[in-house]
Design an enzyme around this catalytic site. Structure first.
Site, short mmCIF file in Angstrom:
data_model
loop_
_atom_site.label_atom_id
_atom_site.label_comp_id
_atom_site.label_asym_id
_atom_site.label_seq_id
_atom_site.Cartn_x
_atom_site.Cartn_y
_atom_site.Cartn_z
N GLU A 49 36.67 47.82 44.25
CA GLU A 49 35.95 47.84 45.54
C GLU A 49 34.90 48.94 45.62
O GLU A 49 33.87 48.76 46.28
CB GLU A 49 36.94 47.99 46.70
CG GLU A 49 37.67 46.71 47.06
CD GLU A 49 38.92 46.47 46.23
OE1 GLU A 49 39.08 47.12 45.17
OE2 GLU A 49 39.76 45.65 46.65
N GLU B 32 45.87 43.44 45.28
CA GLU B 32 46.62 43.79 46.49
C GLU B 32 47.63 42.69 46.85
O GLU B 32 48.73 42.98 47.29
CB GLU B 32 45.64 44.04 47.64
CG GLU B 32 44.79 45.27 47.35
CD GLU B 32 43.79 45.57 48.43
OE1 GLU B 32 42.81 44.81 48.54
OE2 GLU B 32 43.98 46.55 49.16
N1 CAA Z 1 33.73 36.64 45.85
C1 CAA Z 1 32.80 35.66 45.86
N2 CAA Z 1 32.20 35.21 44.74
C2 CAA Z 1 32.57 35.77 43.59
C3 CAA Z 1 33.52 36.79 43.50
C4 CAA Z 1 34.12 37.22 44.71
N3 CAA Z 1 35.06 38.18 44.73
N4 CAA Z 1 33.66 37.15 42.20
C5 CAA Z 1 32.84 36.36 41.50
N5 CAA Z 1 32.16 35.54 42.33
C6 CAA Z 1 31.21 34.50 41.95
C7 CAA Z 1 29.96 35.09 41.30
O1 CAA Z 1 29.00 35.45 42.27
C8 CAA Z 1 29.50 33.94 40.43
O2 CAA Z 1 28.87 33.02 41.26
P1 CAA Z 1 27.63 32.16 40.72
O3 CAA Z 1 28.15 31.39 39.55
O4 CAA Z 1 27.21 31.36 41.88
O5 CAA Z 1 26.59 33.19 40.32
C9 CAA Z 1 30.81 33.30 39.98
O6 CAA Z 1 31.80 33.73 40.93
C10 CAA Z 1 31.27 33.71 38.59
O7 CAA Z 1 31.26 35.14 38.52
P2 CAA Z 1 30.66 35.90 37.26
O8 CAA Z 1 29.37 35.30 36.85
O9 CAA Z 1 30.68 37.35 37.61
O10 CAA Z 1 31.75 35.57 36.14
P3 CAA Z 1 32.36 36.49 35.02
O11 CAA Z 1 33.32 35.65 34.28
O12 CAA Z 1 31.29 37.20 34.30
O13 CAA Z 1 33.20 37.63 35.80
C11 CAA Z 1 34.72 38.54 37.39
C12 CAA Z 1 34.30 37.30 36.57
C13 CAA Z 1 35.20 39.66 36.48
C14 CAA Z 1 35.82 38.13 38.33
C15 CAA Z 1 33.49 39.06 38.18
O14 CAA Z 1 32.92 37.99 38.90
C16 CAA Z 1 33.79 40.14 39.18
O15 CAA Z 1 33.87 41.30 38.82
N6 CAA Z 1 33.93 39.77 40.46
C17 CAA Z 1 34.11 40.71 41.53
C18 CAA Z 1 35.50 41.24 41.57
C19 CAA Z 1 35.65 42.17 42.73
O16 CAA Z 1 34.84 43.05 42.96
N7 CAA Z 1 36.71 41.97 43.49
C20 CAA Z 1 36.96 42.79 44.62
C21 CAA Z 1 36.40 42.12 45.83
S1 CAA Z 1 36.44 43.19 47.21
C22 CAA Z 1 37.98 43.09 47.80
O17 CAA Z 1 38.83 42.45 47.27
C23 CAA Z 1 38.14 43.89 49.07
C24 CAA Z 1 39.49 44.01 49.61
O18 CAA Z 1 40.21 44.94 49.33
C25 CAA Z 1 39.96 43.10 50.62
#
Ligand code: CAA
Length: 689
Positions: A122, A102
């Site tokens: 999301e 976004e």
């Molecule tokens: N917020 C907070 N913490 C997050 C995060 C986020 N969006 N994404 C990842 N983390 C944290 C994980 O919890 C993890 O923490 P720990 O090491 O303490 O366990 C750390 O970051 C590393 O993450 P992964 O172990 O998942 O690492 P990866 O390399 O396997 O994957 C990734 C990376 C693809 C970014 C994956 O973490 C992921 O899919 N994250 C979520 C992405 C997501 O859903 N984004 C949308 C958020 S909602 C939003 O944005 C709403 C809006 O419209 C305003």
């Protein structure tokens, strides 16, 4: 500082530095907002935004959800970027997800590295893109792409994003250098800001048909349908009004139990394999595995290991059986090739050099982990372990894939119990994502660490379990299935129960699942447990009768249902068997409402799960949640049975159990842990930290 401000001639560079994934927490948002204002105030001619480390912003900071909002909010920051009077360039790499995408589409120009993944996941958190994504994406990419991305949550590649108009160019290199070159070019051309919000929305397609499709695929999940409605609103509302509608819908999802369940699942998935006792414990070397037994399970484990790049020795009893096992693995790998998961070259190497099939245990001499997947019988397992021991190298780990049997007894029968562990895969093992690592009394810590390492290599969600009949998952399954069988004896039909559970969100009800797994499995298990059965245990026999008639479910075409080609219909022989059984037991059938069915089924599941945690078989409630989500089709949007229980209120559940106990106080014995939590006004979640 989460966002650094730097100047390169006329260009201001805002670099994100918020490891590990540059989540858009409050400080990052503040940094972006202040950076944009300062760039304009200082007379810059363009702004470049990029992420340091492994990725651009991977989304909003999920840990902030459910807490009081901290200003500036992300929607406001996106609007500020879009309204910036000088061009803002986004140089994208890594995972451009959620709020991260976004922010990107609020910038005026976008370039991406070829390896970039862009998406709005999301819906996987029970939410929708709430910072303008539902209004800006269709304006850039059209409705088909926007609806697919927003409602599925699946990311697209940089190439696809380029084709769809989400990015302007795809180039390889370093985000900072590429972005700076792009911004310099734009300044030289006198390029102007290009706010996506100022573009007209594309022509509205047939939204009714599209929505019906989304509703069907969502299977009870609210977020995809609500996200669709937000995208569709962009066709009829002016941009600013569309943003307001998006916010309203976003906030409505924020309040739901589904959002709580899915965010719990997100963090639990990442926490489940982190075991405090394994801190600093190095796993043993892991390059090759041995598998004993080349049936569906053994061949599935072998396939999973080959796909992970391991060498595999697969042992069968005869040369012909070994050839048949090779055929099963080849069939699985052909599927992976067809779906584009592996190249032809990799496929050939896996079947050629990486896989050995043999009828001689000597082929195991090099294996680092040896997993037996033979018939579920203690005497057979002991015999197999004796043969494994005779050939395994001293550092090898000896694992059983048993679903129920006592790993302590298996280990005690060997001369090296510290090397023995349970690795409980779920069938088909190359597809199912769950692995239970069953830790016996004498299992050495580095053996446990290797079990978790193997799970990681195979891409599994790996959960630690202690030893008990059925471990975490099958023990709980056996209890909720028993509750279902009791309801059948008392008046419900298997078809009503399946329908209620499918409406709850399971892809299949328990009786359809039993048909898929094979009714003979439950039959064999009932026979195994019969000698030690408590006299007060109520056992239904209609399923035995189906098995005695040779009906084992899907594999014989007949079980609770009749299977013809792709069609499934109710087996008319089943209800007469049940009715005869009720009559023989003198039971007058009663009516169960859908709510009665759900409450009993879930109370049985939660109560057994609480016992599993209370006895230390599962270390934490989230371990149980992960097992049920990953291995038993529990709907993710409920978060797992114990998260679901917390949301329902533990007092209500305990009251249900105590009520049911008035009819059968042998089966319905409240879990001491559940009683303790209710008495101390705590939740299962309180035990997760
Ligand atoms: N917020 C907070 N913490 C997050 C995060 C986020 N969006 N994404 C990842 N983390 C944290 C994980 O919890 C993890 O923490 P720990 O090491 O303490 O366990 C750390 O970051 C590393 O993450 P992964 O172990 O998942 O690492 P990866 O390399 O396997 O994957 C990734 C990376 C693809 C970014 C994956 O973490 C992921 O899919 N994250 C979520 C992405 C997501 O859903 N984004 C949308 C958020 S909602 C939003 O944005 C709403 C809006 O419209 C305003």
């Amino acid at each position: 500082m989460s966002i650094s401000f730097e100047r390169d001639g006329d260009i201001v560079i805002l670099a994100a530095n918020n490891p590990p994934v540059n989540a858009l927490g409050a400080e990052v948002r503040r940094g972006l907002s202040e950076g944009i204002k300062r760039a304009v105030a200082e007379g810059a001619k363009a702004v470049l935004i990029y992420g340091e480390g492994r990725t651009w912003f991977a989304g909003a900071d999920i840990r902030e959800f459910g807490k009081p909002p901290v200003e500036p909010g992300l929607p406001g920051v996106c609007d500020e970027i879009e309204a910036c009077p000088i061009p803002v360039v986004a140089a994208l790499h890594g995972t451009v997800l959620g709020g991260g995408l976004e922010v990107a589409v609020s910038c005026h120009y976008r370039l991406a590295l070829p390896s970039t993944k862009l998406g709005v996941p999301e819906v996987n958190l029970g939410l929708l893109p709430g910072a303008g994504g539902t209004q800006r994406l269709p304006r850039l990419a059209g409705y088909e792409t926007a609806v697919a991305m927003v409602t599925s949550g699946r990311p697209v590649s940089a190439a696809k994003a380029l084709e769809a108009g989400i990015v302007d160019r795809v180039e390889d290199g370093k985000p900072r250098a590429l972005g700076l070159a792009y911004a310099t070019e734009l300044v030289a051309e006198g390029a102007k800001p290009r706010p996506v919000g100022a573009r007209p929305a594309p022509q509205a397609p047939d939204f009714a048909a599209m929505r019906a499709e989304v509703v069907k695929k969502a299977r009870g999940q609210l977020a995809p349908v609500t996200a669709f409605d937000a995208v569709a609103a962009s066709a009829s509302l002016p941009f600013a009004e569309g943003l307001k509608e998006e916010r309203r819908l976003f906030m409505s999802l924020m309040d739901t139990d589904q959002r709580k369940g899915m965010i719990h699942a997100f963090f639990a998935e990442r926490q489940v394999s982190k075991l405090p006792e394994l801190k600093g414990v190095a796993p043993r070397a892991l390059n090759s595995i041995g598998v004993i037994g080349g049936g569906t399970m053994g061949a599935g484990i072998a396939t999973a290991a080959l796909l992970a790049g391991l060498r595999v020795s697969l042992i069968e009893m005869t040369e012909e059986a070994a050839e048949a096992a090779r055929g099963r693995v080849a069939g699985n790998l052909a599927g992976a090739l067809k779906r584009g998961k592996i190249s032809q070259q990799k496929h050939d190497a896996m079947l050629g050099t990486a896989l050995t099939t043999a009828a001689d245990y000597a082929a195991l001499s090099d294996a680092d982990v040896i997993i037996e997947a033979v018939f579920e019988d203690m005497a057979v397992k002991k015999q197999v372990f004796a043969q494994i021991e005779a050939h395994a190298k001293p550092s090898a780990i000896l694992a059983s894939n048993t679903s129920y049997l006592d790993i302590n007894e298996i280990a005690a029968n060997t001369t090296r119990p510290a090397d023995v562990i349970g690795l409980h895969f779920f069938s088909p093992a190359h597809v199912m994502r769950l692995l239970e690592v069953v830790v016996a009394d004498a299992t050495a810590p580095d053996v446990v660490a290797t079990g978790f390492e193997l799970g990681k290599m195979l891409g599994k969600t790996t959960v630690r379990s202690g030893v008990c009949d059925g471990f975490i998952g099958n023990r709980i399954l056996s209890t909720y299935r028993t509750a279902a069988d009791h309801m059948i004896l008392d008046g419900a039909s298997p078809y009503e129960i399946d329908r209620v559970l499918e409406n709850f969100g399971f892809a299949m009800g328990p009786f359809a699942v039993a048909d898929l797994a094979g009714l003979d499995i439950g039959w064999a298990n009932r026979k195994r447990l019969a000698p030690n059965r408590h006299p007060r245990e109520r056992v239904s026999e209609h399923a035995d009768k189906l098995c005695e008639a040779g009906h084992f479910g899907q594999k014989t075409g007949r079980g609770y249902y009749i299977y013809e080609g792709r069609s499934k219909s109710i087996n008319p022989d089943v209800m007469p068997l049940i009715e005869a059984e009720r009559a023989a037991l003198g039971i007058t059938p009663k009516t169960f409402s859908d709510d009665d069915i759900l409450r009993r089924y879930m109370a049985a599941m939660v109560n057994e799960a609480a016992k599993v945690v209370g006895e230390g078989i599962a270390r934490r409630p989230l371990d149980v949640d992960m097992v049920l989500l990953m291995g038993y089709g529990f709907p993710r949007y409920h978060g797992g049975p114990l998260k679901w229980a917390d949301i329902q209120g533990l007092g209500n559940l305990l009251a249900d159990i105590e009520g049911f106990a008035k009819e059968d106080d042998h089966f319905w014995q409240p879990a001491p842990l559940l009683q303790e939590l209710v008495a101390s006004n705590r939740s299962f979640d309180d035990l997760n930290t």
